[in-house]
Scaffold this motif. Structure first.
Motif, PDB file in Angstrom:
ATOM      1  N   LEU A 147       0.834  -1.197   0.000  1.00  0.00           N
ATOM      2  CA  LEU A 147       0.000   0.000   0.000  1.00  0.00           C
ATOM      3  C   LEU A 147       0.868   1.246   0.000  1.00  0.00           C
ATOM      4  O   LEU A 147       1.936   1.277   0.612  1.00  0.00           O
ATOM      5  N   ASN A 148       0.403   2.298  -0.700  1.00  0.00           N
ATOM      6  CA  ASN A 148       1.117   3.569  -0.770  1.00  0.00           C
ATOM      7  C   ASN A 148       0.345   4.650  -0.035  1.00  0.00           C
ATOM      8  O   ASN A 148      -0.885   4.713  -0.109  1.00  0.00           O
ATOM      9  N   PHE A 149       1.070   5.510   0.643  1.00  0.00           N
ATOM     10  CA  PHE A 149       0.473   6.612   1.409  1.00  0.00           C
ATOM     11  C   PHE A 149       0.952   7.928   0.820  1.00  0.00           C
ATOM     12  O   PHE A 149       2.147   8.189   0.727  1.00  0.00           O
ATOM     13  N   GLY A 150       0.011   8.791   0.424  1.00  0.00           N
ATOM     14  CA  GLY A 150       0.364  10.102  -0.110  1.00  0.00           C
ATOM     15  C   GLY A 150       0.345  11.158   0.973  1.00  0.00           C
ATOM     16  O   GLY A 150      -0.575  11.194   1.798  1.00  0.00           O
ATOM     17  N   SER A 151       1.368  12.031   0.990  1.00  0.00           N
ATOM     18  CA  SER A 151       1.415  13.101   1.987  1.00  0.00           C
ATOM     19  C   SER A 151       1.775  14.421   1.336  1.00  0.00           C
ATOM     20  O   SER A 151       2.099  14.483   0.147  1.00  0.00           O
ATOM     21  N   ALA A 152       1.761  15.488   2.132  1.00  0.00           N
ATOM     22  CA  ALA A 152       2.108  16.819   1.641  1.00  0.00           C
ATOM     23  C   ALA A 152       3.616  17.044   1.611  1.00  0.00           C
ATOM     24  O   ALA A 152       4.068  18.168   1.432  1.00  0.00           O
ATOM     25  N   GLY A 153       4.404  15.981   1.768  1.00  0.00           N
ATOM     26  CA  GLY A 153       5.852  16.091   1.714  1.00  0.00           C
ATOM     27  C   GLY A 153       6.512  15.458   2.924  1.00  0.00           C
ATOM     28  O   GLY A 153       5.881  15.271   3.962  1.00  0.00           O
ATOM     29  N   THR A 154       7.772  15.145   2.783  1.00  0.00           N
ATOM     30  CA  THR A 154       8.525  14.550   3.880  1.00  0.00           C
ATOM     31  C   THR A 154       8.532  15.476   5.090  1.00  0.00           C
ATOM     32  O   THR A 154       8.794  16.674   4.963  1.00  0.00           O
ATOM     33  N   ALA A 155       8.200  14.895   6.244  1.00  0.00           N
ATOM     34  CA  ALA A 155       8.143  15.607   7.529  1.00  0.00           C
ATOM     35  C   ALA A 155       6.919  16.510   7.655  1.00  0.00           C
ATOM     36  O   ALA A 155       6.797  17.254   8.622  1.00  0.00           O
ATOM     37  N   SER A 156       6.019  16.471   6.672  1.00  0.00           N
ATOM     38  CA  SER A 156       4.757  17.193   6.830  1.00  0.00           C
ATOM     39  C   SER A 156       3.902  16.482   7.873  1.00  0.00           C
ATOM     40  O   SER A 156       4.178  15.337   8.252  1.00  0.00           O
ATOM     41  N   SER A 157       2.859  17.130   8.336  1.00  0.00           N
ATOM     42  CA  SER A 157       1.991  16.511   9.342  1.00  0.00           C
ATOM     43  C   SER A 157       1.403  15.180   8.881  1.00  0.00           C
ATOM     44  O   SER A 157       1.389  14.206   9.657  1.00  0.00           O
ATOM     45  N   PRO A 158       0.914  15.071   7.634  1.00  0.00           N
ATOM     46  CA  PRO A 158       0.415  13.760   7.188  1.00  0.00           C
ATOM     47  C   PRO A 158       1.495  12.681   7.199  1.00  0.00           C
ATOM     48  O   PRO A 158       1.215  11.526   7.531  1.00  0.00           O
ATOM     49  N   HIS A 159       2.717  13.033   6.818  1.00  0.00           N
ATOM     50  CA  HIS A 159       3.797  12.048   6.854  1.00  0.00           C
ATOM     51  C   HIS A 159       4.046  11.581   8.288  1.00  0.00           C
ATOM     52  O   HIS A 159       4.220  10.392   8.546  1.00  0.00           O
ATOM     53  N   LEU A 160       4.046  12.503   9.225  1.00  0.00           N
ATOM     54  CA  LEU A 160       4.206  12.125  10.630  1.00  0.00           C
ATOM     55  C   LEU A 160       3.054  11.228  11.078  1.00  0.00           C
ATOM     56  O   LEU A 160       3.244  10.284  11.851  1.00  0.00           O
ATOM     57  N   GLY A 161       1.854  11.542  10.566  1.00  0.00           N
ATOM     58  CA  GLY A 161       0.710  10.700  10.885  1.00  0.00           C
ATOM     59  C   GLY A 161       0.896   9.279  10.379  1.00  0.00           C
ATOM     60  O   GLY A 161       0.531   8.309  11.053  1.00  0.00           O
ATOM     61  N   LEU A 162       1.462   9.143   9.180  1.00  0.00           N
ATOM     62  CA  LEU A 162       1.750   7.813   8.643  1.00  0.00           C
ATOM     63  C   LEU A 162       2.744   7.070   9.531  1.00  0.00           C
ATOM     64  O   LEU A 162       2.547   5.898   9.860  1.00  0.00           O
ATOM     65  N   GLU A 163       3.823   7.739   9.923  1.00  0.00           N
ATOM     66  CA  GLU A 163       4.829   7.089  10.753  1.00  0.00           C
ATOM     67  C   GLU A 163       4.238   6.674  12.096  1.00  0.00           C
ATOM     68  O   GLU A 163       4.560   5.604  12.630  1.00  0.00           O
ATOM     69  N   LEU A 164       3.366   7.521  12.629  1.00  0.00           N
ATOM     70  CA  LEU A 164       2.692   7.171  13.882  1.00  0.00           C
ATOM     71  C   LEU A 164       1.786   5.957  13.673  1.00  0.00           C
ATOM     72  O   LEU A 164       1.758   5.032  14.495  1.00  0.00           O
ATOM     73  N   LEU A 165       1.048   5.928  12.553  1.00  0.00           N
ATOM     74  CA  LEU A 165       0.184   4.795  12.230  1.00  0.00           C
ATOM     75  C   LEU A 165       0.988   3.508  12.090  1.00  0.00           C
ATOM     76  O   LEU A 165       0.584   2.445  12.595  1.00  0.00           O
ATOM     77  N   LYS A 166       2.108   3.584  11.404  1.00  0.00           N
ATOM     78  CA  LYS A 166       2.948   2.391  11.215  1.00  0.00           C
ATOM     79  C   LYS A 166       3.421   1.827  12.549  1.00  0.00           C
ATOM     80  O   LYS A 166       3.471   0.608  12.752  1.00  0.00           O
ATOM     81  N   LEU A 167       3.724   2.719  13.473  1.00  0.00           N
ATOM     82  CA  LEU A 167       4.209   2.273  14.778  1.00  0.00           C
ATOM     83  C   LEU A 167       3.083   1.749  15.663  1.00  0.00           C
ATOM     84  O   LEU A 167       3.230   0.728  16.337  1.00  0.00           O
ATOM     85  N   THR A 168       1.949   2.442  15.671  1.00  0.00           N
ATOM     86  CA  THR A 168       0.867   2.051  16.573  1.00  0.00           C
ATOM     87  C   THR A 168       0.076   0.848  16.067  1.00  0.00           C
ATOM     88  O   THR A 168      -0.377   0.016  16.862  1.00  0.00           O
ATOM     89  N   ALA A 169      -0.088   0.753  14.729  1.00  0.00           N
ATOM     90  CA  ALA A 169      -0.888  -0.343  14.172  1.00  0.00           C
ATOM     91  C   ALA A 169      -0.022  -1.503  13.691  1.00  0.00           C
ATOM     92  O   ALA A 169      -0.545  -2.570  13.360  1.00  0.00           O
ATOM     93  N   GLY A 170       1.288  -1.292  13.614  1.00  0.00           N
ATOM     94  CA  GLY A 170       2.177  -2.366  13.184  1.00  0.00           C
ATOM     95  C   GLY A 170       2.040  -2.726  11.724  1.00  0.00           C
ATOM     96  O   GLY A 170       2.080  -3.902  11.350  1.00  0.00           O
ATOM     97  N   VAL A 171       1.893  -1.696  10.861  1.00  0.00           N
ATOM     98  CA  VAL A 171       1.728  -1.935   9.427  1.00  0.00           C
ATOM     99  C   VAL A 171       2.929  -1.374   8.667  1.00  0.00           C
ATOM    100  O   VAL A 171       3.643  -0.488   9.149  1.00  0.00           O
ATOM    101  N   ASP A 172       3.142  -1.874   7.463  1.00  0.00           N
ATOM    102  CA  ASP A 172       4.237  -1.432   6.599  1.00  0.00           C
ATOM    103  C   ASP A 172       3.631  -0.828   5.342  1.00  0.00           C
ATOM    104  O   ASP A 172       3.136  -1.543   4.462  1.00  0.00           O
ATOM    105  N   ILE A 173       3.641   0.508   5.268  1.00  0.00           N
ATOM    106  CA  ILE A 173       3.034   1.233   4.155  1.00  0.00           C
ATOM    107  C   ILE A 173       4.086   2.173   3.572  1.00  0.00           C
ATOM    108  O   ILE A 173       4.836   2.815   4.304  1.00  0.00           O
ATOM    109  N   VAL A 174       4.153   2.271   2.253  1.00  0.00           N
ATOM    110  CA  VAL A 174       5.183   3.055   1.566  1.00  0.00           C
ATOM    111  C   VAL A 174       4.769   4.520   1.456  1.00  0.00           C
ATOM    112  O   VAL A 174       3.655   4.836   1.021  1.00  0.00           O
ATOM    113  N   HIS A 175       5.667   5.419   1.831  1.00  0.00           N
ATOM    114  CA  HIS A 175       5.401   6.852   1.784  1.00  0.00           C
ATOM    115  C   HIS A 175       5.675   7.418   0.388  1.00  0.00           C
ATOM    116  O   HIS A 175       6.725   7.163  -0.196  1.00  0.00           O
ATOM    117  N   VAL A 176       4.723   8.201  -0.133  1.00  0.00           N
ATOM    118  CA  VAL A 176       4.881   8.893  -1.417  1.00  0.00           C
ATOM    119  C   VAL A 176       4.646  10.385  -1.174  1.00  0.00           C
ATOM    120  O   VAL A 176       3.507  10.816  -0.979  1.00  0.00           O
TER     121      VAL A 176
END
Length: 320
Positions: free
Chosen positions: A150-179
Motif C-alpha cells: 500500500l502507498n500513502f500520499g502526503s504533503a511532503g517529507t516531515a509534513s503533518s500527514p507524513h508524521l501521521g503515517l509514521e505514527l500509524l505504522k508504529l501504533t498499528a504495526g503496518v508497513d506502508i510506503v510513503h509517497v
C-alpha cells in the motif's frame, strides 16, 4: 560638537523608527504559507489572514511556497526584513520536526518570534474508495496481509500527514510506503485517481470526497469524533487510541521584529481568533481556533517537541 551632532542624529533616527512603528502597517502584509493552495493550512491562512487584515486596516496577502517539508517557505520568511510586513505560518514540520531530521537546516526555528498559536485540525485517515476495507480494523488487517504493497500520499517529507503515517505504522504495526507530494491537495487527488491508496488530511479536504464515494474515511486521529464528520469514529473507538495527530499552525515574524510591531500583529490575531463567526465557520470544517495568547504557544510547543522527538527517533526519519 561632534558628539552633540551624533547624539542628535541618533535621537532623530530613533524618533523616525518610532514613527514608522506607530504607523505600522501602511501597506499590505505578506503571509508566507509552507504548503500549496487547497489544503487545510492554506484554508486557515486565508480566513485568519482576512480577519487580521481587517483588524490592521491593511490586506494580509497569502503567498504559498510549498516544498521540502516547509523548508522553502521558512527560509523565505527567516531572511525577510524584520519589519512586520512578512509573517510566516509555521507548522509542526517547520518548527518541531525539521530540526530533528535535517543534519543541516537553512533556518533556525528558534529564531522566529511567535506572533501566536492559531489553530489545530485533527486528521482523518482515509483510503481510496475501492480499497477492500470497510473500516479501520479491516484496513489494518489488509495492510498486514499486504506488507509494503500500500502507498500513502502526503504533503511532503516531515509534513503533518507524513508524521501521521509514521505514527500509524508504529501504533498499528503496518508497513506502508510513503509517497511525498508538494501539497495535501495533490496527495488527496492522487488517492482519488488511484495513484496512492491511503491519505491523511483534515475534514474539509477529506469529507467531500468521502461523501462522493471516491474516498472512505476510516477514523479521526483524535480521542473524540468531529462535529463536521460525526459518522467517522475516533481513533480510540476504532481501536488505536495512540493514533492522535492534528495539523496545527502558528504565526511567526522574523527575528528582530520590533516589539511594538509584534504587539500590533498579536492584537490583530487575538481579535480575529475571538470572532464567533470565524470560530463557527472553521469548527464546521473540523478546525479548532486557539486564543493567540502570547504564553499559549510556549506551553504547546514544549509538549509537541517531546512527543515528536520520540516518534522521529523510533521511525528513523532523516534528511540530508
Amino acid at each position: 560638537m561632534k558628539r552633540k551632532i551624533m547624539a542628535a542624529a541618533l535621537a532623530l533616527a530613533a524618533g523616525l523608527g518610532g514613527t514608522a512603528q506607530a504607523a505600522f502597517p501602511d501597506h499590505p502584509v505578506r503571509l508566507v504559507v509552507p504548503f500549496g493552495a487547497g489544503g487545510i493550512t492554506d484554508i486557515v491562512a486565508r480566513q485568519v489572514g482576512k480577519g487580521m487584515g481587517d483588524a490592521l486596516g491593511q490586506s494580509v496577502v497569502v503567498e504559498n511556497r510549498p516544498g521540502a517539508g516547509g523548508v522553502i517557505a521558512a527560509q523565505v520568511a527567516a531572511t525577510a526584513a524584520p519589519d512586520g510586513y512578512t509573517i510566516f505560518m509555521g507548522t509542526v514540520g517547520t518548527q518541531v520536526v525539521n530540526p530533528l531530521i535535517y543534519a543541516k537546516l537553512s533556518y533556525d526555528p528558534d529564531k522566529f518570534v511567535p506572533v501566536g498559536l492559531v489553530s489545530g485540525s485533527p486528521y482523518l485517515l482515509a483510503v481510496r474508495g475501492d480499497l477492500p476495507a470497510a473500516n479501520f480494523g479491516e484496513f489494518v488487517a489488509y495492510a498486514k496481509a499486504h506488507p509494503a504493497k500500500l502507498n500513502f500520499g502526503s504533503a511532503g517529507t516531515a509534513s503533518s500527514p507524513h508524521l501521521g503515517l509514521e505514527l500509524l505504522k508504529l501504533t498499528a504495526g503496518v508497513d506502508i510506503v510513503h509517497v511525498p507530494f508538494k501539497s495535501g491537495s495533490e496527495a488527496v487527488n492522487a488517492a482519488i485517481g488511484g495513484q496512492v491508496d491511503v491519505v491523511m488530511d483534515a475534514s474539509p479536504v477529506i469529507m467531500p470526497h468521502a461523501a462522493s464515494g471516491k474516498l472512505r474515511a476510516l477514523a479521526v486521529a483524535s480521542d473524540q469524533r468531529l462535529p463536521s464528520a460525526p459518522q467517522v469514529p475516533s481513533s480510540s473507538e476504532a481501536g488505536d487510541a495512540a493514533l492522535q495527530i492534528s495539523s496545527w499552525n502558528a504565526f511567526f515574524a522574523p527575528a528582530g521584529t520590533p516589539p511594538a510591531v509584534l504587539e500590533k500583529l498579536n492584537a490583530a490575531l487575538r481579535q480575529t481568533l475571538a470572532s464567533p463567526d470565524l470560530k463557527a465557520r472553521l469548527a464546521a470544517q473540523g478546525t479548532q481556533l486557539y486564543t493567540g495568547a502570547p504564553d499559549e504557544y510556549a506551553r504547546f510547543i514544549a509538549a509537541e517537541k517531546a512527543k515528536w522527538a520520540e516518534i522521529v527517533k523510533r521511525a528513523d526519519i532523516k534528511m540530508d
